[in-house]
Design an enzyme around this catalytic site. Structure first.
Site, mmCIF file in Angstrom:
data_model
loop_
_atom_site.group_PDB
_atom_site.id
_atom_site.type_symbol
_atom_site.label_atom_id
_atom_site.label_comp_id
_atom_site.label_asym_id
_atom_site.label_seq_id
_atom_site.Cartn_x
_atom_site.Cartn_y
_atom_site.Cartn_z
ATOM 1 N N CYS A 1 41.490 40.872 51.990
ATOM 2 C CA CYS A 1 41.634 40.162 49.900
ATOM 3 C C CYS A 1 40.466 39.278 50.702
ATOM 4 C CB CYS A 1 42.613 39.571 49.477
ATOM 5 S SG CYS A 1 43.346 40.671 49.374
ATOM 6 N N CYS B 1 37.257 48.996 40.663
ATOM 7 C CA CYS B 1 38.498 48.780 41.556
ATOM 8 C C CYS B 1 39.653 47.929 41.282
ATOM 9 C CB CYS B 1 38.405 49.208 42.951
ATOM 10 S SG CYS B 1 37.406 47.739 43.920
#
Length: 180
Positions: free
Chosen positions: A91, A17
């Site tokens: 993130c 991913c």
């Protein structure tokens, strides 16, 4: 083990991913402070920035104690970074997980099994606190047989009764990740 004397390595994420993070830490066994922290990340600029900041946070001022490092949250990293765009907040969440994985690795290598944290993953080997997630990571790292698993994780070394379960979980993750 290596030129820096790292005694803990942790990896999270999946190459599939895109976002992946690996942490190496050097813990001083006497003070339990993280003396050195190196990292590698595959991800966007925000992921890189938050990982970099995290590595500074744990190693600055003579090193952070393991206990404190384990409590770090993405929010703490964001505060030090001065924020991230809201669509990039996710993130910053891999770094603290990779750091905890490295700390768990240090606990495992130094025989402190009772201190390993499992992040809600089901424990397979109660004695050594090896989870389903650990088995999955071993499969990703190349474990194909129960013997591979035992060599990589020492699973069942103190309690062989968990081995039939471990073998089934190994098969499940081999199928899931297409590792024949």
């Amino acid at each position: 083990e290596n030129e820096y004397g790292f005694n803990g390595v942790g990896m999270v994420g999946s190459p599939a991913c895109g976002d992946m993070m690996k942490f190496w830490i050097q813990v001083d066994p006497k003070t339990e402070k993280i003396k050195l922290c190196k990292w590698k990340t595959f991800g966007c600029a925000s992921a890189i920035a938050s990982t970099s900041m995290l590595s500074v946070m744990v190693a600055e001022n003579g090193g952070m104690k393991i206990e404190d490092a384990m409590k770090l949250k993405p929010q703490d990293i964001l505060v030090r970074l001065g924020g991230l765009p809201s669509n990039k907040i996710h993130c910053s969440v891999l770094g603290d997980k990779a750091l905890r994985a490295a700390i768990n690795d240090y606990f495992r290598k130094s025989g402190q099994y009772d201190r390993i944290t499992t992040d809600g993953s089901k424990i397979v080997d109660e004695k050594l606190k090896i989870t389903e997630k650990d088995i999955e990571q071993a499969v990703i790292d190349g474990a194909k047989t129960l013997e591979d698993l035992q060599a990589m994780l020492k699973i069942g070394a103190e309690d062989p009764s968990c081995l039939p379960d471990a073998e089934q979980i190994l098969r499940f993750f081999r199928d899931k990740h297409g590792r024949k």
